[in-house]
Motif scaffolding. Structure first.
Motif, PDB file in Angstrom:
ATOM      1  N   THR A 228     -37.188-128.888  19.993  1.00 58.03           N
ATOM      2  CA  THR A 228     -37.900-129.002  21.267  1.00 58.03           C
ATOM      3  C   THR A 228     -39.285-128.372  21.219  1.00 58.03           C
ATOM      4  O   THR A 228     -40.190-128.806  21.927  1.00 58.03           O
ATOM      5  N   ASP A 229     -39.448-127.322  20.391  1.00 56.54           N
ATOM      6  CA  ASP A 229     -40.746-126.656  20.281  1.00 56.54           C
ATOM      7  C   ASP A 229     -41.568-127.171  19.108  1.00 56.54           C
ATOM      8  O   ASP A 229     -42.640-126.624  18.828  1.00 56.54           O
ATOM      9  N   TYR A 238     -47.637-135.885  24.003  1.00 56.10           N
ATOM     10  CA  TYR A 238     -48.891-135.854  24.762  1.00 56.10           C
ATOM     11  C   TYR A 238     -49.653-137.168  24.593  1.00 56.10           C
ATOM     12  O   TYR A 238     -50.088-137.784  25.570  1.00 56.10           O
ATOM     13  N   TYR A 239     -49.803-137.609  23.352  1.00 56.35           N
ATOM     14  CA  TYR A 239     -50.631-138.783  23.108  1.00 56.35           C
ATOM     15  C   TYR A 239     -49.934-140.088  23.501  1.00 56.35           C
ATOM     16  O   TYR A 239     -50.579-141.019  23.989  1.00 56.35           O
ATOM     17  N   ILE A 240     -48.629-140.165  23.313  1.00 53.24           N
ATOM     18  CA  ILE A 240     -47.941-141.410  23.658  1.00 53.24           C
ATOM     19  C   ILE A 240     -47.934-141.620  25.170  1.00 53.24           C
ATOM     20  O   ILE A 240     -47.978-142.750  25.654  1.00 53.24           O
ATOM     21  N   SER A 410     -43.950-126.065  32.949  1.00 54.17           N
ATOM     22  CA  SER A 410     -43.955-126.721  31.636  1.00 54.17           C
ATOM     23  C   SER A 410     -43.712-128.215  31.772  1.00 54.17           C
ATOM     24  O   SER A 410     -44.198-129.015  30.967  1.00 54.17           O
ATOM     25  N   LEU A 411     -42.955-128.623  32.792  1.00 55.14           N
ATOM     26  CA  LEU A 411     -42.647-130.038  32.981  1.00 55.14           C
ATOM     27  C   LEU A 411     -43.853-130.827  33.480  1.00 55.14           C
ATOM     28  O   LEU A 411     -43.852-132.057  33.415  1.00 55.14           O
ATOM     29  N   GLN A 412     -44.869-130.125  33.969  1.00 52.46           N
ATOM     30  CA  GLN A 412     -46.028-130.808  34.541  1.00 52.46           C
ATOM     31  C   GLN A 412     -47.206-130.879  33.575  1.00 52.46           C
ATOM     32  O   GLN A 412     -48.322-131.175  33.987  1.00 52.46           O
ATOM     33  N   SER A 417     -43.764-130.280  28.025  1.00 55.76           N
ATOM     34  CA  SER A 417     -42.576-130.822  28.706  1.00 55.76           C
ATOM     35  C   SER A 417     -41.314-130.718  27.866  1.00 55.76           C
ATOM     36  O   SER A 417     -40.239-130.356  28.365  1.00 55.76           O
ATOM     37  N   LEU A 418     -41.421-131.059  26.579  1.00 57.67           N
ATOM     38  CA  LEU A 418     -40.231-131.146  25.731  1.00 57.67           C
ATOM     39  C   LEU A 418     -39.606-129.787  25.454  1.00 57.67           C
ATOM     40  O   LEU A 418     -38.463-129.705  24.999  1.00 57.67           O
ATOM     41  N   ARG A 419     -40.334-128.708  25.711  1.00 58.77           N
ATOM     42  CA  ARG A 419     -39.820-127.364  25.441  1.00 58.77           C
ATOM     43  C   ARG A 419     -38.756-126.942  26.448  1.00 58.77           C
ATOM     44  O   ARG A 419     -37.917-126.086  26.155  1.00 58.77           O
TER      45      ARG A 419
END
Length: 728
Positions: A228-229, A238-240, A410-412, A417-419
Motif C-alpha cells: 500500500t505504501d 496519481y498519474y492514471i 489521505s483519501l483526498q 489514497s492507497l496508503r
C-alpha cells in the motif's frame, strides 16, 4: 519498441515472438525544439514549495510576464478575463493545502487549467506557467501543469517527473523528510556516501522507521504496507487518475471518451484484485464490509506531514463516523438508492429527465461516469459523486467550510489514497455496484468464448520467486535551497524497502488448424484450494479476483506453435524511472550536443516490481488463467495515452473474458482456455539467498539497484517478533 524474434522452423513447430509487430511503447530521438521544451517543463517541478528559485529560467521569465497585457496570445479571451477576475478577488494562496475534492479548489483549478490550455503557442504557455510559479498555489499549480502537459498537442511526448520526486513528503515518512532537512542545515550530517556518474555529491538516508513499529502494533492490516505504501504504486495511481480528471469535461478534447467510465472501473477493479491476492499471502482473506451505523474497522496511522508541517489526519481503529459527517451519510444513502434503482431498472435520467438505457453498447461507460461523478456524468445533480463522498466521510478530517483552512485526508489526494486501508473498503463498495450491473448481463456463451480450430496444449512457467529489496529514491524537493545553482550541487536519496520478483518466462504450446492471429490474455488469481469448488464453479464465484498480467497478439501458423513471453514485456507494467538527478543531467548534456537524447512514449505504468503478489516462504498456490481469442483486425486500435504509451484495444470489455460471471457449463470443451497451477515462493533473505551473484550484479549494471549490495539482504520487518502470528 519490443525486439523482433527470429522465426525458426523446427520439425513442424513454429517458434515466434508473442508481440510480433504490435508496438505498445515507441522510442524517439529528441530534436533541439523538444529538448528545450522538456528542460523548461521539467524545471518547473524543481523545489515546488519555493515560489522563487533564483537563477532558474522560469524565475527570469515569470517575474516580468503580464497576462493582462498579453491577452491576444490566448485563443479564448473570456477565459483570461474570468481568470484575472477570480485572481484579483483572491485565489487559493501559496502555502495553503489543496485537493481536487474541494469544490472551491476545483473551480479555481478548472479556470487556471483552461487558461493554460488556451495559450496559442508553447512560448505563451511557458510564460504563463512561469508567472504562475510566483502566484498560484503549488498544489493547484502542479495539478494544472500535469494535466495541461497531457492534453496540449505541443507538449506531446514530454516526460513528467514522478510525483515522489515532486512531493517527497507525500511518499516518505516525516522522519525521512526531517533527516533530509538536517542534511541540508547541519554540516555534521553532511557525509556523502558517494558521487553519482556526473560527479555530484550524493547523500543516502538509510533509516529504520520507528513509526512503522507503532503502526504494526496498532493494526495487523499494516503488514501489507510494503504494497500500500509502495512509492511507484502510489505514483502510478496519481498519474492514471489524471488521464481523465474527474473535474474536467472531456467532450472538447481528442481523447477516447467512450472508455472513460469503463477505465475508471477497470483501474480500481484490478487494484482491488491485486490487493486481495496480497491479503491472501498473509492469511487475511476477504475484505470486511462496513456500515455507517457501526464502528469503522481499519485504522489509519499517518506518518506523513504536508510540506507546511501539518500532519495528515489519522483515524483510530473501530471509530464511529463523526457527527459532523452525518449530513454526508444522509446524502450518500440517497445516492446509493438512486444508483441501485438505475442498475435494476436499466435506465438513468439526464438533467432534462430523458431516459438512457444502461444495458446498451455504451451503458457500462455511462455507469462508470455516473459513479465517479465526473463532468461527463449524465446528471451529477441527481446521482452526485459517490466516490468523493466516501472519501470525505472516512478520511475523518475536519469539515472545514473555508478554502484556506482545508486539511485534506489521505483519501483526498491521489498520491496518498492507497496508503489508507479505508480505500479498499470504500472501493469494495463502489466496485460492488459494477458487479451488480455485470451480474445482470447475459453470461458469455460457449460460442462467444470459443476459438474454433485453436487449442492451448500446454503452458510452461518458470518457478516464481519474490523478495524484498532496498531501493533509493531521489528526494531533493524535500529541501529548501537558496538558488537553482545550490539545488543542482548535491543529491539526497532515501532508501525504502519494496517487494520485487525474479523475472520469468511463459512458454506456450498452441495448435492451430489454420494461419490466423490470436489475442492472448494472462490472468493470475487465487488457487482452487481457497474456494473448495470445482474448477468451473470456482470461476463463477471468483472471476473478479483475477489480475490481468498481460495481453498480446500472436501470429499462429497451421500446425503446432511454440512461443515465449517474458514477464518484463507486459503491456501493463513499466520499469523504474531512472531518477530525476540522472534524467536532468543527461538532458543538459544532450542540449549541449554531447550525446543524443532518446525517450519512450511509455514512462509510467503499473510498477513492474509488483507484477506478482508476495506469496509465502514455503510457496503459496495461485492459479493462472490463459485465454486466446480470435483477432478481428477491423476492431484493433491503439489508444496513445500521454506517458502511459499505447493501450491495445480490440473492442472487447476490459478484463475480458473475466469481466463478468462465467457459467460452469461453458468450460466443457473450450480448448482455447487453460488453467495452470503455480506457486509463488517468497525469499525472506533476499534474492541472493537463492540466485547466483551474477543476477544481482546484472541488476546493478542495469541501474535497478541504487544502493549498496549489503542492503539487499534481510529486511528489518521480516523478523518473527515483528510479524507475530502472521509470520510465515
Amino acid at each position: 519498441m519490443f525486439k523482433e524474434l527470429v522465426v525458426l522452423a523446427l520439425t513442424g513447430f513454429c517458434l515466434t515472438k508473442a508481440t510480433g509487430v504490435y508496438p505498445y511503447a515507441e522510442t524517439f530521438t529528441a530534436d533541439a525544439d523538444f529538448l528545450h521544451k522538456q528542460k523548461q517543463i521539467y524545471e518547473l517541478f524543481f523545489y515546488i514549495d519555493q515560489a522563487k528559485l533564483v537563477g532558474s529560467e522560469f524565475y527570469e521569465v515569470g517575474r516580468t510576464y503580464d497576462i493582462e497585457s498579453s491577452i491576444e496570445y490566448y485563443s479564448d479571451p473570456s477565459i483570461v478575463h474570468e481568470f484575472l477576475y477570480r485572481f484579483k478577488l483572491g485565489y487559493l494562496p501559496r502555502g495553503s493545502l489543496f485537493s481536487v475534492y474541494y469544490k472551491e479548489h476545483r473551480d479555481e483549478l478548472s479556470v487556471f487549467f483552461r487558461l493554460l490550455y488556451s495559450a496559442k503557442d508553447f512560448a505563451t504557455y511557458y510564460k504563463t506557467l512561469s508567472w504562475a510559479r510566483f502566484y498560484i498555489n503549488e498544489g493547484m499549480f502542479v495539478t494544472a501543469l500535469v494535466t495541461s502537459v497531457m492534453y496540449r498537442p505541443d507538449c506531446k511526448g514530454i516526460i513528467l517527473p514522478p510525483m515522489y520526486e515532486v512531493y517527497p513528503h507525500l511518499f516518505f515518512d516525516n522522519e525521512v523528510i526531517q533527516y533530509a532537512q538536517k542534511i541540508k542545515m547541519s554540516s555534521g550530517y553532511k557525509k556523502p556516501i558517494s558521487h553519482d556518474s556526473f560527479n555530484v555529491e550524493t547523500y543516502f538516508i538509510d533509516y529504520n522507521y520507528t513509526s512503522l513499529f507503532m503502526k504494526h502494533y496498532i493494526d495487523g492490516e499494516y503488514e501489507l504496507d510494503y504494497f500500500t505504501d509502495d512509492v511507484a504504486l502510489n505514483n502510478y495511481y496519481y498519474y492514471i487518475r489524471n488521464l481523465f480528471p474527474f473535474w474536467m469535461n472531456i467532450k472538447d478534447f481528442a481523447v477516447p471518451k467512450h472508455i472513460r467510465g469503463e477505465l475508471y472501473y477497470y483501474i480500481h477493479q484490478q487494484l482491488m484484485a491485486r490487493y486481495y491476492l496480497e491479503r491472501l499471502s498473509h492469511g487475511f482473506g476477504e475484505i470486511e464490509d462496513f456500515s455507517y451505523s457501526k464502528d469503522f474497522a481499519p485504522s489509519f496511522y499517518s506518518t506523513l506531514a504536508y510540506s507546511n508541517g501539518v500532519a495528515l489526519p489519522s483515524r483510530e481503529r473501530w471509530s464511529e463516523v463523526p457527527s459532523y459527517k452525518y449530513n454526508y451519510v444522509r446524502e450518500i444513502e440517497n445516492i446509493e438508492m438512486r444508483i441501485y434503482e438505475a442498475i435494476d431498472s436499466g435506465y438513468l435520467y439526464d438533467y432534462e429527465g430523458k431516459k438512457f438505457s444502461l444495458y446498451s453498447a455504451e451503458g457500462f461507460n455511462y455507469l462508470g461516469n455516473l459513479i465517479e461523478g465526473n463532468y461527463d456524468s449524465y446528471n451529477v445533480n441527481f446521482y452526485g459523486a459517490i466516490d468523493a463522498l466516501y472519501r470525505d466521510i472516512f478520511g475523518f478530517n475536519y469539515d472545514c467550510k473555508h478554502k484556506l483552512c482545508v486539511v485534506p485526508s489521505s483519501l483526498q489526494l491521489y498520491s496518498t489514497s492507497l496508503r489508507d486501508p479505508a480505500f479498499y473498503r470504500l472501493y469494495k463498495r463502489i466496485i460492488s455496484y459494477f458487479y451488480r450491473y455485470k451480474g445482470k448481463l447475459p453470461a458469455y456463451t460457449h460460442a462467444e468464448l470459443d476459438f474454433p480450430g485453436v487449442k492451448i496444449e500446454n503452458v510452461y512457467v518458470d518457478k516464481l520467486y519474490t523478495y524484498m529489496e532496498k531501493y533509493n529514491y531521489f528526494i531533493n524537493n524535500a529541501l529548501t535551497v537558496d538558488s537553482y545553482k545550490e539545488g543542482m550541487g548535491y543529491n539526497v536519496k532515501a532508501a525504502k524497502w519494496r517487494l520485487n520478483y525474479k523475472p520469468f518466462t511463459y512458454k506456450f504450446d498452441i495448435k492451430s488448424a489454420s494461419n490466423t492471429k490470436g489475442m492472448v490474455r494472462i490472468f493470475l488469481g487465487p488457487s482452487l484450494d481457497d474456494y473448495y469448488y470445482k474448477e468451473s464453479n470456482y470461476m463463477y464465484y471468483s472471476w473478479y479476483n483475477f489480475v490481468e498480467l498481460d495481453k498480446f497478439i500472436v501470429d499462429l501458423k497451421a500446425g503446432s506453435n511454440t512461443f515465449e513471453r517474458h514477464s518484463t514485456e507486459s503491456i501493463y507494467t513499466a520499469k523504474d524511472f531512472v531518477g530525476g538527478d540522472y534524467f536532468y543531467k543527461k538532458l543538459l548534456k544532450s542540449i549541449e550536443g554531447s550525446e543524443p537524447f532518446s525517450y519512450s512514449s511509455k514512462v509510467y505504468g503499473f510498477p513492474e516490481n509488483l507484477y506478482l503478489p508476495r506469496g509465502r516462504a514455503g510457496g503459496m498456490p495461485f492459479k493462472l488463467f490463459i485465454h486466446i481469442s480470435p483477432v478481428e483486425e477491423s476492431k484493433i486500435s491503439y489508444f496513445d495515452f500521454p506517458i502511459f504509451g499505447k493501450m491495445l484495444y480490440d473492442g472487447k470489455p476490459f478484463a475480458y473474458p473475466l469481466d463478468r460471471p462465467m457459467e460452469p457449463y461453458v468450460f466443457g470443451d473450450l480448448y482455447n482456455i487453460y488453467f495452470k497451477d503455480v506457486s509463488i515462493y517468497y525469499l525472506k533473505d533476499g534474492i541472493e539467498s537463492f540466485y547466483p551473484e551474477k543476477y544481482v550484479a546484472d541488476k546493478y549494471v542495469a541501474g535497478e539497484y541504487h544502493g549498496k549490495y549489503e542492503h539487499v539482504a534481510k529486511p528489518y520487518y521480516e523478523k518473527p517478533y515483528y510479524y507475530g502470528k502472521y509470520h510465515y
